[in-house]
Write a protein that holds these residues in place. Sequence first.
Motif, PDB file in Angstrom:
ATOM      1  N   TRP A 156       0.819  -1.216   0.000  1.00 12.18           N
ATOM      2  CA  TRP A 156       0.000   0.000   0.000  1.00 12.18           C
ATOM      3  C   TRP A 156       0.851   1.263   0.000  1.00 12.18           C
ATOM      4  CZ3 TRP A 156      -4.463  -1.160  -1.656  1.00 12.18           C
ATOM      5  CH2 TRP A 156      -5.022  -2.378  -1.345  1.00 12.18           C
ATOM      6  N   ALA A 157       2.093   1.162   0.376  1.00 14.72           N
ATOM      7  CA  ALA A 157       2.977   2.327   0.338  1.00 14.72           C
ATOM      8  C   ALA A 157       3.239   2.767  -1.104  1.00 14.72           C
ATOM      9  CB  ALA A 157       4.289   2.022   1.032  1.00 14.72           C
ATOM     10  N   LEU A 158       3.134   1.835  -2.053  1.00 13.76           N
ATOM     11  CA  LEU A 158       3.304   2.204  -3.459  1.00 13.76           C
ATOM     12  C   LEU A 158       2.199   3.145  -3.940  1.00 13.76           C
ATOM     13  CD1 LEU A 158       4.437  -1.127  -5.143  1.00 13.76           C
ATOM     14  CD2 LEU A 158       5.814   0.874  -4.607  1.00 13.76           C
ATOM     15  N   VAL A 159       1.029   3.055  -3.315  1.00 21.39           N
ATOM     16  CA  VAL A 159      -0.070   3.949  -3.675  1.00 21.39           C
ATOM     17  C   VAL A 159       0.295   5.397  -3.366  1.00 21.39           C
ATOM     18  CG1 VAL A 159      -2.488   4.508  -3.179  1.00 21.39           C
ATOM     19  CG2 VAL A 159      -1.773   2.135  -3.342  1.00 21.39           C
ATOM     20  N   VAL A 160       1.032   5.603  -2.299  1.00 23.45           N
ATOM     21  CA  VAL A 160       1.460   6.949  -1.920  1.00 23.45           C
ATOM     22  C   VAL A 160       2.732   7.357  -2.668  1.00 23.45           C
ATOM     23  CG1 VAL A 160       2.251   8.353   0.022  1.00 23.45           C
ATOM     24  CG2 VAL A 160       0.402   6.718   0.350  1.00 23.45           C
ATOM     25  N   LEU A 161       3.665   6.430  -2.792  1.00 25.02           N
ATOM     26  CA  LEU A 161       4.963   6.781  -3.361  1.00 25.02           C
ATOM     27  C   LEU A 161       4.952   6.952  -4.874  1.00 25.02           C
ATOM     28  CD1 LEU A 161       7.359   4.632  -1.213  1.00 25.02           C
ATOM     29  CD2 LEU A 161       7.070   7.084  -1.195  1.00 25.02           C
ATOM     30  N   SER A 162       4.127   6.215  -5.581  1.00 26.93           N
ATOM     31  CA  SER A 162       4.117   6.333  -7.043  1.00 26.93           C
ATOM     32  C   SER A 162       3.740   7.728  -7.531  1.00 26.93           C
ATOM     33  CB  SER A 162       3.193   5.282  -7.651  1.00 26.93           C
ATOM     34  OG  SER A 162       3.726   3.999  -7.436  1.00 26.93           O
ATOM     35  N   LEU A 191       4.091  10.458  -5.828  1.00 25.13           N
ATOM     36  CA  LEU A 191       5.176  11.341  -5.394  1.00 25.13           C
ATOM     37  C   LEU A 191       6.380  11.234  -6.326  1.00 25.13           C
ATOM     38  CD1 LEU A 191       5.095  10.931  -1.519  1.00 25.13           C
ATOM     39  CD2 LEU A 191       4.455  12.931  -2.858  1.00 25.13           C
ATOM     40  N   ILE A 192       6.719  10.018  -6.732  1.00 25.94           N
ATOM     41  CA  ILE A 192       7.822   9.834  -7.679  1.00 25.94           C
ATOM     42  C   ILE A 192       7.516  10.540  -8.990  1.00 25.94           C
ATOM     43  CG2 ILE A 192       9.014   8.121  -9.109  1.00 25.94           C
ATOM     44  CD1 ILE A 192       8.776   6.191  -6.728  1.00 25.94           C
ATOM     45  N   ALA A 193       6.285  10.394  -9.464  1.00 23.58           N
ATOM     46  CA  ALA A 193       5.901  11.016 -10.733  1.00 23.58           C
ATOM     47  C   ALA A 193       5.953  12.538 -10.660  1.00 23.58           C
ATOM     48  CB  ALA A 193       4.506  10.554 -11.142  1.00 23.58           C
ATOM     49  N   VAL A 194       5.452  13.110  -9.580  1.00 28.77           N
ATOM     50  CA  VAL A 194       5.437  14.575  -9.437  1.00 28.77           C
ATOM     51  C   VAL A 194       6.848  15.127  -9.290  1.00 28.77           C
ATOM     52  CG1 VAL A 194       4.717  16.447  -7.900  1.00 28.77           C
ATOM     53  CG2 VAL A 194       3.084  14.682  -8.551  1.00 28.77           C
ATOM     54  N   VAL A 195       7.655  14.497  -8.449  1.00 30.98           N
ATOM     55  CA  VAL A 195       9.029  14.970  -8.258  1.00 30.98           C
ATOM     56  C   VAL A 195       9.819  14.845  -9.556  1.00 30.98           C
ATOM     57  CG1 VAL A 195      11.205  14.478  -7.066  1.00 30.98           C
ATOM     58  CG2 VAL A 195       9.075  14.581  -5.779  1.00 30.98           C
ATOM     59  N   ALA A 196       9.657  13.737 -10.247  1.00 33.44           N
ATOM     60  CA  ALA A 196      10.356  13.558 -11.522  1.00 33.44           C
ATOM     61  C   ALA A 196       9.887  14.586 -12.549  1.00 33.44           C
ATOM     62  CB  ALA A 196      10.143  12.142 -12.045  1.00 33.44           C
ATOM     63  N   ALA A 197       8.594  14.874 -12.575  1.00 34.13           N
ATOM     64  CA  ALA A 197       8.078  15.868 -13.517  1.00 34.13           C
ATOM     65  C   ALA A 197       8.635  17.258 -13.222  1.00 34.13           C
ATOM     66  CB  ALA A 197       6.554  15.888 -13.473  1.00 34.13           C
ATOM     67  N   ILE A 198       8.708  17.611 -11.957  1.00 34.53           N
ATOM     68  CA  ILE A 198       9.250  18.922 -11.592  1.00 34.53           C
ATOM     69  C   ILE A 198      10.722  19.028 -11.976  1.00 34.53           C
ATOM     70  CG2 ILE A 198       9.855  20.381  -9.606  1.00 34.53           C
ATOM     71  CD1 ILE A 198       7.219  19.376  -8.299  1.00 34.53           C
ATOM     72  N   ILE A 199      11.484  17.994 -11.679  1.00 31.29           N
ATOM     73  CA  ILE A 199      12.914  18.024 -12.001  1.00 31.29           C
ATOM     74  C   ILE A 199      13.132  18.033 -13.506  1.00 31.29           C
ATOM     75  CG2 ILE A 199      15.054  16.689 -11.853  1.00 31.29           C
ATOM     76  CD1 ILE A 199      14.142  15.868  -9.031  1.00 31.29           C
ATOM     77  N   LEU A 200      12.383  17.220 -14.229  1.00 32.05           N
ATOM     78  CA  LEU A 200      12.540  17.184 -15.685  1.00 32.05           C
ATOM     79  C   LEU A 200      12.122  18.502 -16.325  1.00 32.05           C
ATOM     80  CD1 LEU A 200      11.308  13.559 -16.388  1.00 32.05           C
ATOM     81  CD2 LEU A 200      13.646  14.417 -16.570  1.00 32.05           C
ATOM     82  N   ARG A 201      11.109  19.131 -15.793  1.00 28.48           N
ATOM     83  CA  ARG A 201      10.678  20.443 -16.311  1.00 28.48           C
ATOM     84  C   ARG A 201      11.752  21.491 -16.040  1.00 28.48           C
ATOM     85  NH1 ARG A 201       8.417  23.286 -20.006  1.00 28.48           N
ATOM     86  NH2 ARG A 201       7.339  25.106 -19.228  1.00 28.48           N
ATOM     87  N   ALA A 202      12.383  21.415 -14.880  1.00 29.71           N
ATOM     88  CA  ALA A 202      13.444  22.374 -14.547  1.00 29.71           C
ATOM     89  C   ALA A 202      14.648  22.219 -15.472  1.00 29.71           C
ATOM     90  CB  ALA A 202      13.873  22.199 -13.095  1.00 29.71           C
ATOM     91  N   TYR A 203      14.891  21.003 -15.943  1.00 27.42           N
ATOM     92  CA  TYR A 203      16.005  20.762 -16.858  1.00 27.42           C
ATOM     93  C   TYR A 203      15.576  20.808 -18.320  1.00 27.42           C
ATOM     94  CZ  TYR A 203      19.233  19.684 -13.129  1.00 27.42           C
ATOM     95  OH  TYR A 203      20.059  19.776 -12.031  1.00 27.42           O
ATOM     96  N   ALA A 204      14.396  21.343 -18.601  1.00 30.16           N
ATOM     97  CA  ALA A 204      13.878  21.602 -19.954  1.00 30.16           C
ATOM     98  C   ALA A 204      13.776  20.348 -20.813  1.00 30.16           C
ATOM     99  CB  ALA A 204      14.718  22.665 -20.650  1.00 30.16           C
TER     100      ALA A 204
END
Length: 102
Positions: free
Chosen positions: A25-31, A33-46
């Motif tokens: 059930w922790a994957l329900v919370v972490l997935s 979060l991983i997607a949002v953090v990765a999206a923010i970082i990837l957007r910052a690096y264009a």
Amino acid sequence: MTIAFVLIVASVVVGIATGCFFRIWALVVLSPLIAVVAAIILRAYAFGMMAGVTVIAICLAVSQLAYFATTYLRYARDVSPHDEVDGEPGEVGEQKIRREHK
């Protein structure tokens, strides 16, 4: 390209850590979060749209695969198909079953 590799490796580490300490059930919370953090970082690096979505999908997949691999390696020794075949109780017995004497 280095940032994509770092995100993928970080996702694997998160998956392994989750598999060691938490239930599925922790994957329900972490997935998300991983997607949002990765999206923010990837957007910052264009990163572009398609490249970003691909990296995020890979991050989520490797995180979940690492989780399942870790839980399999942790609990594979405890599960024995021989307990089911021979009809004998396994090492872990049911303690709350009372005996019936006829």
